[in-house]
Design a protein around this motif. Structure first.
Motif, PDB file in Angstrom:
ATOM      1  N   ALA A  17       0.893  -1.272  -0.085  1.00 36.93           N
ATOM      2  CA  ALA A  17      -0.053  -0.168  -0.130  1.00 36.93           C
ATOM      3  C   ALA A  17       0.842   1.155   0.032  1.00 36.93           C
ATOM      4  N   GLU A  18       1.989   1.399   0.851  1.00 35.65           N
ATOM      5  CA  GLU A  18       2.750   2.493   0.772  1.00 35.65           C
ATOM      6  C   GLU A  18       3.592   2.695  -0.505  1.00 35.65           C
ATOM      7  N   TYR A  19       3.759   1.537  -1.172  1.00 35.14           N
ATOM      8  CA  TYR A  19       4.512   1.590  -2.369  1.00 35.14           C
ATOM      9  C   TYR A  19       3.620   2.269  -3.480  1.00 35.14           C
ATOM     10  N   ALA A  20       2.279   1.650  -3.504  1.00 33.71           N
ATOM     11  CA  ALA A  20       1.264   2.592  -4.492  1.00 33.71           C
ATOM     12  C   ALA A  20       1.006   3.845  -4.217  1.00 33.71           C
ATOM     13  N   ARG A  21       0.898   4.309  -2.997  1.00 41.59           N
ATOM     14  CA  ARG A  21       0.608   5.721  -2.453  1.00 41.59           C
ATOM     15  C   ARG A  21       1.635   6.627  -2.825  1.00 41.59           C
ATOM     16  N   LYS A  22       3.071   6.278  -2.719  1.00 40.78           N
ATOM     17  CA  LYS A  22       4.088   6.955  -2.973  1.00 40.78           C
ATOM     18  C   LYS A  22       4.047   7.294  -4.755  1.00 40.78           C
ATOM     19  N   HIS A 142      -5.668   2.317  -5.092  1.00 36.83           N
ATOM     20  CA  HIS A 142      -5.176   1.110  -5.637  1.00 36.83           C
ATOM     21  C   HIS A 142      -5.439   0.078  -5.189  1.00 36.83           C
ATOM     22  N   ASP A 143      -6.059  -0.243  -3.829  1.00 33.41           N
ATOM     23  CA  ASP A 143      -6.420  -1.477  -3.380  1.00 33.41           C
ATOM     24  C   ASP A 143      -7.735  -2.236  -3.600  1.00 33.41           C
ATOM     25  N   GLY A 144      -8.561  -1.416  -4.662  1.00 29.64           N
ATOM     26  CA  GLY A 144      -9.901  -1.614  -4.998  1.00 29.64           C
ATOM     27  C   GLY A 144     -10.992  -1.568  -4.262  1.00 29.64           C
ATOM     28  N   SER A 145     -10.854  -0.580  -3.296  1.00 26.73           N
ATOM     29  CA  SER A 145     -11.967  -0.026  -2.446  1.00 26.73           C
ATOM     30  C   SER A 145     -12.765   0.838  -3.255  1.00 26.73           C
ATOM     31  N   ILE A 146     -14.045   0.868  -2.889  1.00 26.68           N
ATOM     32  CA  ILE A 146     -14.877   2.157  -3.555  1.00 26.68           C
ATOM     33  C   ILE A 146     -15.666   3.178  -2.671  1.00 26.68           C
ATOM     34  N   ILE A 147     -15.103   4.280  -2.948  1.00 30.02           N
ATOM     35  CA  ILE A 147     -15.444   5.284  -2.177  1.00 30.02           C
ATOM     36  C   ILE A 147     -16.604   6.235  -2.939  1.00 30.02           C
ATOM     37  N   ASP A 148     -17.742   6.331  -2.514  1.00 28.49           N
ATOM     38  CA  ASP A 148     -18.904   7.359  -3.095  1.00 28.49           C
ATOM     39  C   ASP A 148     -18.836   8.656  -2.620  1.00 28.49           C
ATOM     40  N   GLU A 149     -18.281   9.518  -3.850  1.00 31.35           N
ATOM     41  CA  GLU A 149     -18.037  10.877  -3.165  1.00 31.35           C
ATOM     42  C   GLU A 149     -19.217  11.777  -3.633  1.00 31.35           C
ATOM     43  N   HIS A 150     -19.171  13.053  -3.216  1.00 33.31           N
ATOM     44  CA  HIS A 150     -20.284  13.958  -3.629  1.00 33.31           C
ATOM     45  C   HIS A 150     -19.722  15.177  -3.540  1.00 33.31           C
ATOM     46  N   GLY A 151     -20.000  16.335  -4.664  1.00 32.90           N
ATOM     47  CA  GLY A 151     -19.646  17.604  -4.461  1.00 32.90           C
ATOM     48  C   GLY A 151     -18.333  17.561  -5.147  1.00 32.90           C
ATOM     49  N   SER A 152     -17.199  17.485  -4.329  1.00 29.72           N
ATOM     50  CA  SER A 152     -15.636  17.589  -5.126  1.00 29.72           C
ATOM     51  C   SER A 152     -14.853  16.351  -4.439  1.00 29.72           C
ATOM     52  N   VAL A 153     -14.043  16.422  -5.271  1.00 32.06           N
ATOM     53  CA  VAL A 153     -13.056  14.939  -4.817  1.00 32.06           C
ATOM     54  C   VAL A 153     -11.662  15.409  -5.584  1.00 32.06           C
ATOM     55  N   ALA A 154     -10.564  15.273  -4.867  1.00 32.43           N
ATOM     56  CA  ALA A 154      -9.267  15.466  -5.557  1.00 32.43           C
ATOM     57  C   ALA A 154      -8.291  14.167  -5.497  1.00 32.43           C
ATOM     58  N   VAL A 155      -7.559  13.753  -6.461  1.00 33.43           N
ATOM     59  CA  VAL A 155      -6.728  12.571  -6.452  1.00 33.43           C
ATOM     60  C   VAL A 155      -5.416  13.040  -7.043  1.00 33.43           C
ATOM     61  N   GLY A 156      -4.261  12.294  -6.650  1.00 36.64           N
ATOM     62  CA  GLY A 156      -2.936  12.627  -7.088  1.00 36.64           C
ATOM     63  C   GLY A 156      -2.144  13.739  -6.358  1.00 36.64           C
ATOM     64  N   GLY A 157      -0.916  13.667  -6.236  1.00 39.25           N
ATOM     65  CA  GLY A 157      -0.107  14.927  -5.822  1.00 39.25           C
ATOM     66  C   GLY A 157      -0.539  15.091  -4.494  1.00 39.25           C
ATOM     67  N   ASN A 158      -0.775  16.585  -4.108  1.00 38.01           N
ATOM     68  CA  ASN A 158      -1.183  16.863  -2.710  1.00 38.01           C
ATOM     69  C   ASN A 158      -2.807  16.989  -2.353  1.00 38.01           C
ATOM     70  N   SER A 159      -3.126  15.893  -2.873  1.00 35.92           N
ATOM     71  CA  SER A 159      -4.697  15.834  -2.944  1.00 35.92           C
ATOM     72  C   SER A 159      -5.296  15.981  -1.486  1.00 35.92           C
ATOM     73  N   ASP A 160      -4.679  15.890  -0.511  1.00 36.26           N
ATOM     74  CA  ASP A 160      -5.481  16.172   0.902  1.00 36.26           C
ATOM     75  C   ASP A 160      -5.578  17.516   0.937  1.00 36.26           C
ATOM     76  N   GLN A 161      -4.683  18.462   0.635  1.00 37.77           N
ATOM     77  CA  GLN A 161      -4.542  19.663   0.999  1.00 37.77           C
ATOM     78  C   GLN A 161      -5.669  20.379   0.125  1.00 37.77           C
TER      79      GLN A 161
END
Length: 255
Positions: A17-22, A142-161
């Motif tokens: 998981a750490e390898y994929a996240r990086k 990366h692990d195949g889980s599904i998250i149902d999002e609403h409104g807005s979502v960001a992925v990649g880079g500094n997605s948390d911020q």
């Protein structure tokens, strides 16, 4: 005879998981926002040929960040699935939820297999509905889980911020121009808290426009139309489509 090196299953999965996240974090960011007339995709992507956002089916689009060759193979597989299901049954039977389940199974099998490395990708599958309440956005890590999002979502880079910035400012009744400006503002924020400039040439923008007259709701926003939205903040959901507004394949994010 030497004793084989032992790693607990929990540690092995944590390492994968750490390898994929990086790998995903090294890619440029991408955001998806709901707005009054549909769903807009905005990605930092200077390439004109390799796309992060693509059409899958009539009302469904695919976006991804990570390693291009890995998520491009997933995009192609999803397109084939959608075409076959729509042809065999009915076009209404092709849904974002069905595609998300397909991608979840594929990513989950790869992640749990010790025979190959996990995919360094994070996917977004979105479907525009008749009304904003019927829009669907699914995020698949990366692990195949599904998250149902609403409104807005960001992925990649500094997605948390970026995601935190969007959560504080997003509204479902945004116009296309307002949603685009908000997306670009979020992408310009770097991990150190500063801001940088992004021009139209560095962006890939596409929308699922629920008000589009034809059955296919996907269109790209580029060239003069994108520059006008960025510079003047005009909302043009029914604006003319450029020649490259036809769905294009691929995307590059490992840059």
């Amino acid at each position: 005879m030497s004793t084989p090196f032992y790693v607990s299953p929990q540690q092995a999965m944590a390492d994968r998981a750490e390898y994929a996240r990086k790998g995903i974090a090294r890619g440029r960011s991408l955001v998806v926002l709901q707005y009054a007339d549909g769903i807009v995709f905005v990605a930092e992507n200077p390439s004109r040929a390799l796309h992060k956002v693509s059409e899958i089916y009539d009302r469904i689009a695919f976006a991804a960040t990570g390693k291009y060759n890995e998520y491009e193979s997933l995009r192609i597989g999803g397109t084939r699935y959608a075409d076959l299901r729509g042809y065999t049954y009915d076009r209404e039977d092709v849904t974002a939820r069905g595609l998300a389940n397909l991608y979840a199974q594929t990513l989950g099998n790869i992640f749990s297999s010790a025979a190959e490395k996990p995919y360094e990708v994070e996917l977004l599958v979105a479907e525009v509905g008749e009304t904003p309440a019927h829009d669907e956005i699914y995020r698949l890590p990366h692990d195949g889980s599904i998250i149902d999002e609403h409104g807005s979502v960001a992925v990649g880079g500094n997605s948390d911020q970026i995601g935190s910035y969007l959560d504080q400012r997003h509204r479902d009744d945004l116009s296309l121009g307002e949603a685009l400006r908000l997306a670009v503002e979020s992408l310009t924020r770097d991990s150190n808290g500063g801001e940088r400039e992004l021009t139209a040439d560095q962006l890939e923008v596409a929308v699922l426009d629920r008000n589009r007259a034809q059955q296919r709701k996907f269109k790209r926003v580029s060239g003069p139309q994108l520059a006008r939205l960025l510079d003047e903040g005009q909302t043009t959901p029914a604006a003319e489509e450029s020649p490259d507004s036809a769905p294009e394949d691929g995307d590059d994010d490992g840059k």
